[in-house]
Structures are given as structure tokens and as C-alpha cells.
Motif scaffolding. Structure first.
Motif, PDB file in Angstrom:
ATOM      1  N   PHE A 191       0.788  -1.223   0.000  1.00  0.00           N
ATOM      2  CA  PHE A 191       0.000   0.000   0.000  1.00  0.00           C
ATOM      3  C   PHE A 191       0.825   1.281   0.000  1.00  0.00           C
ATOM      4  O   PHE A 191       0.278   2.375   0.134  1.00  0.00           O
ATOM      5  CB  PHE A 191      -0.965  -0.031   1.193  1.00  0.00           C
ATOM      6  N   ALA A 192       2.153   1.128  -0.136  1.00  0.00           N
ATOM      7  CA  ALA A 192       3.025   2.283  -0.347  1.00  0.00           C
ATOM      8  C   ALA A 192       3.779   2.114  -1.667  1.00  0.00           C
ATOM      9  O   ALA A 192       3.677   2.954  -2.562  1.00  0.00           O
ATOM     10  CB  ALA A 192       4.002   2.447   0.814  1.00  0.00           C
ATOM     11  N   ALA A 193       4.504   0.996  -1.801  1.00  0.00           N
ATOM     12  CA  ALA A 193       5.289   0.764  -3.018  1.00  0.00           C
ATOM     13  C   ALA A 193       4.402   0.527  -4.239  1.00  0.00           C
ATOM     14  O   ALA A 193       4.663   1.065  -5.321  1.00  0.00           O
ATOM     15  CB  ALA A 193       6.232  -0.417  -2.813  1.00  0.00           C
ATOM     16  N   LEU A 194       3.356  -0.289  -4.074  1.00  0.00           N
ATOM     17  CA  LEU A 194       2.483  -0.597  -5.220  1.00  0.00           C
ATOM     18  C   LEU A 194       1.824   0.657  -5.793  1.00  0.00           C
ATOM     19  O   LEU A 194       1.883   0.881  -7.015  1.00  0.00           O
ATOM     20  CB  LEU A 194       1.445  -1.643  -4.814  1.00  0.00           C
ATOM     21  N   PRO A 195       1.188   1.516  -4.977  1.00  0.00           N
ATOM     22  CA  PRO A 195       0.641   2.753  -5.547  1.00  0.00           C
ATOM     23  C   PRO A 195       1.711   3.648  -6.172  1.00  0.00           C
ATOM     24  O   PRO A 195       1.438   4.352  -7.152  1.00  0.00           O
ATOM     25  CB  PRO A 195      -0.014   3.442  -4.337  1.00  0.00           C
ATOM     26  N   THR A 252       4.880   7.096   7.016  1.00  0.00           N
ATOM     27  CA  THR A 252       4.691   7.873   8.244  1.00  0.00           C
ATOM     28  C   THR A 252       3.457   7.368   8.984  1.00  0.00           C
ATOM     29  O   THR A 252       3.481   7.177  10.214  1.00  0.00           O
ATOM     30  CB  THR A 252       4.538   9.370   7.926  1.00  0.00           C
ATOM     31  N   ARG A 253       2.387   7.156   8.258  1.00  0.00           N
ATOM     32  CA  ARG A 253       1.147   6.622   8.852  1.00  0.00           C
ATOM     33  C   ARG A 253       1.393   5.248   9.469  1.00  0.00           C
ATOM     34  O   ARG A 253       0.927   4.959  10.577  1.00  0.00           O
ATOM     35  CB  ARG A 253       0.071   6.528   7.765  1.00  0.00           C
ATOM     36  N   PRO A 273      -6.380   4.593   7.191  1.00  0.00           N
ATOM     37  CA  PRO A 273      -5.446   3.474   7.002  1.00  0.00           C
ATOM     38  C   PRO A 273      -4.990   3.369   5.543  1.00  0.00           C
ATOM     39  O   PRO A 273      -5.778   3.593   4.614  1.00  0.00           O
ATOM     40  CB  PRO A 273      -6.285   2.244   7.393  1.00  0.00           C
ATOM     41  N   VAL A 274      -3.735   3.031   5.341  1.00  0.00           N
ATOM     42  CA  VAL A 274      -3.190   2.941   3.981  1.00  0.00           C
ATOM     43  C   VAL A 274      -3.870   1.848   3.182  1.00  0.00           C
ATOM     44  O   VAL A 274      -3.917   1.905   1.950  1.00  0.00           O
ATOM     45  CB  VAL A 274      -1.659   2.706   4.003  1.00  0.00           C
ATOM     46  N   THR A 275      -4.435   0.851   3.866  1.00  0.00           N
ATOM     47  CA  THR A 275      -5.117  -0.247   3.190  1.00  0.00           C
ATOM     48  C   THR A 275      -6.271   0.238   2.324  1.00  0.00           C
ATOM     49  O   THR A 275      -6.590  -0.390   1.307  1.00  0.00           O
ATOM     50  CB  THR A 275      -5.674  -1.251   4.220  1.00  0.00           C
ATOM     51  N   TYR A 276      -6.889   1.347   2.699  1.00  0.00           N
ATOM     52  CA  TYR A 276      -8.055   1.832   1.967  1.00  0.00           C
ATOM     53  C   TYR A 276      -7.723   2.171   0.510  1.00  0.00           C
ATOM     54  O   TYR A 276      -8.613   2.226  -0.335  1.00  0.00           O
ATOM     55  CB  TYR A 276      -8.656   3.046   2.672  1.00  0.00           C
ATOM     56  N   GLY A 277      -6.444   2.391   0.243  1.00  0.00           N
ATOM     57  CA  GLY A 277      -6.038   2.645  -1.140  1.00  0.00           C
ATOM     58  C   GLY A 277      -6.321   1.478  -2.053  1.00  0.00           C
ATOM     59  O   GLY A 277      -6.484   1.647  -3.275  1.00  0.00           O
ATOM     60  N   ALA A 278      -6.410   0.257  -1.478  1.00  0.00           N
ATOM     61  CA  ALA A 278      -6.672  -0.940  -2.288  1.00  0.00           C
ATOM     62  C   ALA A 278      -8.094  -0.960  -2.830  1.00  0.00           C
ATOM     63  O   ALA A 278      -8.399  -1.768  -3.717  1.00  0.00           O
ATOM     64  CB  ALA A 278      -6.407  -2.200  -1.461  1.00  0.00           C
ATOM     65  N   LEU A 332      -4.828  12.367   3.601  1.00  0.00           N
ATOM     66  CA  LEU A 332      -5.701  11.683   4.557  1.00  0.00           C
ATOM     67  C   LEU A 332      -4.934  10.709   5.449  1.00  0.00           C
ATOM     68  O   LEU A 332      -5.334  10.465   6.589  1.00  0.00           O
ATOM     69  CB  LEU A 332      -6.820  10.943   3.816  1.00  0.00           C
ATOM     70  N   PHE A 333      -3.826  10.159   4.937  1.00  0.00           N
ATOM     71  CA  PHE A 333      -3.018   9.246   5.754  1.00  0.00           C
ATOM     72  C   PHE A 333      -2.478   9.943   7.006  1.00  0.00           C
ATOM     73  O   PHE A 333      -2.404   9.337   8.077  1.00  0.00           O
ATOM     74  CB  PHE A 333      -1.827   8.702   4.954  1.00  0.00           C
ATOM     75  N   ILE A 334      -2.070  11.184   6.841  1.00  0.00           N
ATOM     76  CA  ILE A 334      -1.391  11.870   7.951  1.00  0.00           C
ATOM     77  C   ILE A 334      -2.246  12.945   8.614  1.00  0.00           C
ATOM     78  O   ILE A 334      -1.799  13.585   9.564  1.00  0.00           O
ATOM     79  CB  ILE A 334      -0.056  12.496   7.475  1.00  0.00           C
ATOM     80  N   TRP A 335      -3.458  13.154   8.137  1.00  0.00           N
ATOM     81  CA  TRP A 335      -4.370  14.105   8.760  1.00  0.00           C
ATOM     82  C   TRP A 335      -4.894  13.495  10.056  1.00  0.00           C
ATOM     83  O   TRP A 335      -5.388  12.370  10.074  1.00  0.00           O
ATOM     84  CB  TRP A 335      -5.524  14.425   7.818  1.00  0.00           C
ATOM     85  N   ASP A 336      -4.778  14.208  11.148  1.00  0.00           N
ATOM     86  CA  ASP A 336      -5.183  13.677  12.456  1.00  0.00           C
ATOM     87  C   ASP A 336      -6.696  13.748  12.605  1.00  0.00           C
ATOM     88  O   ASP A 336      -7.231  14.573  13.341  1.00  0.00           O
ATOM     89  CB  ASP A 336      -4.481  14.439  13.584  1.00  0.00           C
ATOM     90  N   ILE A 337      -7.357  12.856  11.896  1.00  0.00           N
ATOM     91  CA  ILE A 337      -8.810  12.753  11.952  1.00  0.00           C
ATOM     92  C   ILE A 337      -9.168  11.368  12.452  1.00  0.00           C
ATOM     93  O   ILE A 337      -8.476  10.389  12.154  1.00  0.00           O
ATOM     94  CB  ILE A 337      -9.439  13.018  10.556  1.00  0.00           C
TER      95      ILE A 337
END
Length: 202
Positions: free
Chosen positions: A78-82, A109-110, A133-138, A170-175
Motif C-alpha cells: 500500500f506504499a510501493a504498489l501505488p 509515516t502513517r 489506514p493505507v489499506t483503503y487505497g486498495a 488523509l493518511f497523515i491528517w489527524d482525523i
């Protein structure tokens, strides 16, 4: 004989990572339907691997290893693939490389933040994620690909220039993002299956 922890509790995580590498191969080959299909299934593996792992009796060492291996595999999936997707699909090479760098930095960072929270047992107690979560990119990227190809064939390269920075932010936004319950797990599974069906109808 070998370092590390091995057992059924990590098989799904490893399988998802293997699919991510296969997806990278298809991206490079220009086989986007296969690439997005592998990406989605990889995301589903990550969505359910924690649930599967918890269904087995594990030692403390195995639990700790599982946390580390999950994060390291997430960096690939979810980092390298995108990033590979951004670079390979880039209509504007320099811009896409810059966005790929930003995306990867935000994603790792997330992941590092989540790992720290997990080690301090804060993530376990919380009912929400801090940051997306970075997984949501999938799901976001395959759904974006499907919709853009339905509307205007070949428009995904432009859509990608919007999706990537939004997801990185959105990964690093503190929400606070509620952790998925059973209903949301079913929703994600249903959306993934619908997207897979749609991809193969293109």
C-alpha cells in the motif's frame, strides 16, 4: 533453523504481499485489469488477516512478529504498489514521480505512527484510527480506475493525479476514522466484489 515466526497466522499476510508484487508486474506490463484485481484481493487479505491471526492461539512473540510483518508487508502493498502505479501511469513523468515520493512518505509515516501506537497498546484500546489506514487505497484506486474508465476511457491517468495527493493527505491528517465493525467488513467485501465484477466487464 530459520529466524522469524511461521504459522497459519501469517499466511494470509504473505499471500496478500505476493499478490501486490504480481500487481506491480501487471502494471508494468500495462495489464491494468489484472493489476487492479490483484490490488483489490491484496487489500482484502490485509482487511481480514488480523481477524484470521486472532483466531489462532499465539505466543506473545508471535503476536509481536505479526504486528511487524503486517506493517512491513503494508509498505510493499500500500506504499510501493501505488508508487509504481503512479510512475507507470504518469502522463507527466516528473509530477508523477514527485507525487509518488509524497505518497510513499505519507504512507510510511502513517504506518510508523500506527506501529508506535500499537506497541504502546493505544491502538488496541481505541475504537477509531487516527488518519485513514493505507489499506483503503486498495479500494480507492481500483474503484477510481473503474469509474474513470466507465466515464471516459483513458482518463485514469488524470484521475490518479487527484486521488494520490488526497490519499496522502488523509493518511497523515489527524482525523478519527471509526474502526470497521462487522457491517463495514461486509460493505468492504461487497464493494470489492462489485468492483472486481465491474473491472472484468470493461
Amino acid at each position: 533453523m530459520f529466524i522469524g515466526e511461521y504459522g497459519k497466522f501469517v499466511y494470509l499476510t504473505y499471500f496478500g504481499t505476493a499478490l501486490s508484487l504480481v500487481a506491480m508486474h501487471f502494471i508494468i506490463q500495462g495489464e491494468m485489469i489484472w493489476a487492479m484485481s490483484c490490488f483489490i484481493v491484496s487489500g482484502l487479505c490485509d482487511l481480514f488477516d488480523g481477524m484470521v491471526a486472532r483466531s489462532f492461539e499465539r505466543t506473545k512473540a508471535q503476536e509481536q512478529f505479526g504486528v511487524e510483518i503486517d506493517t512491513l508487508c503494508d509498505m510493499i502493498s500500500f506504499a510501493a504498489l501505488p508508487a509504481v502505479l503512479l510512475i507507470a501511469q504518469g502522463r507527466f513523468p516528473l509530477m508523477n514521480i514527485f507525487l509518488a515520493i509524497i505518497y510513499v512518505i505519507a504512507a510510511v509515516t502513517r504506518l510508523a505512527y500506527f506501529n508506535r501506537e500499537t506497541k504502546e497498546n493505544l491502538a488496541e484500546r481505541a475504537t477509531y484510527f487516527r488518519g485513514v489506514p493505507v489499506t483503503y487505497g486498495a479500494l480507492v484506486f481500483p474503484v477510481g480506475y473503474l469509474v474513470s474508465e466507465w466515464l471516459i476511457s483513458g482518463s485514469f491517468q488524470s484521475v490518479l493525479l487527484l486521488l494520490a495527493p488526497i490519499m496522502a493527505f488523509l493518511f497523515i491528517w489527524d482525523i478519527k476514522i471509526p474502526k470497521p465493525n462487522r457491517v463495514m467488513y461486509l460493505f468492504f467485501l461487497g464493494l470489492a466484489l462489485v468492483t472486481l465484477f465491474g473491472l472484468w466487464r470493461l
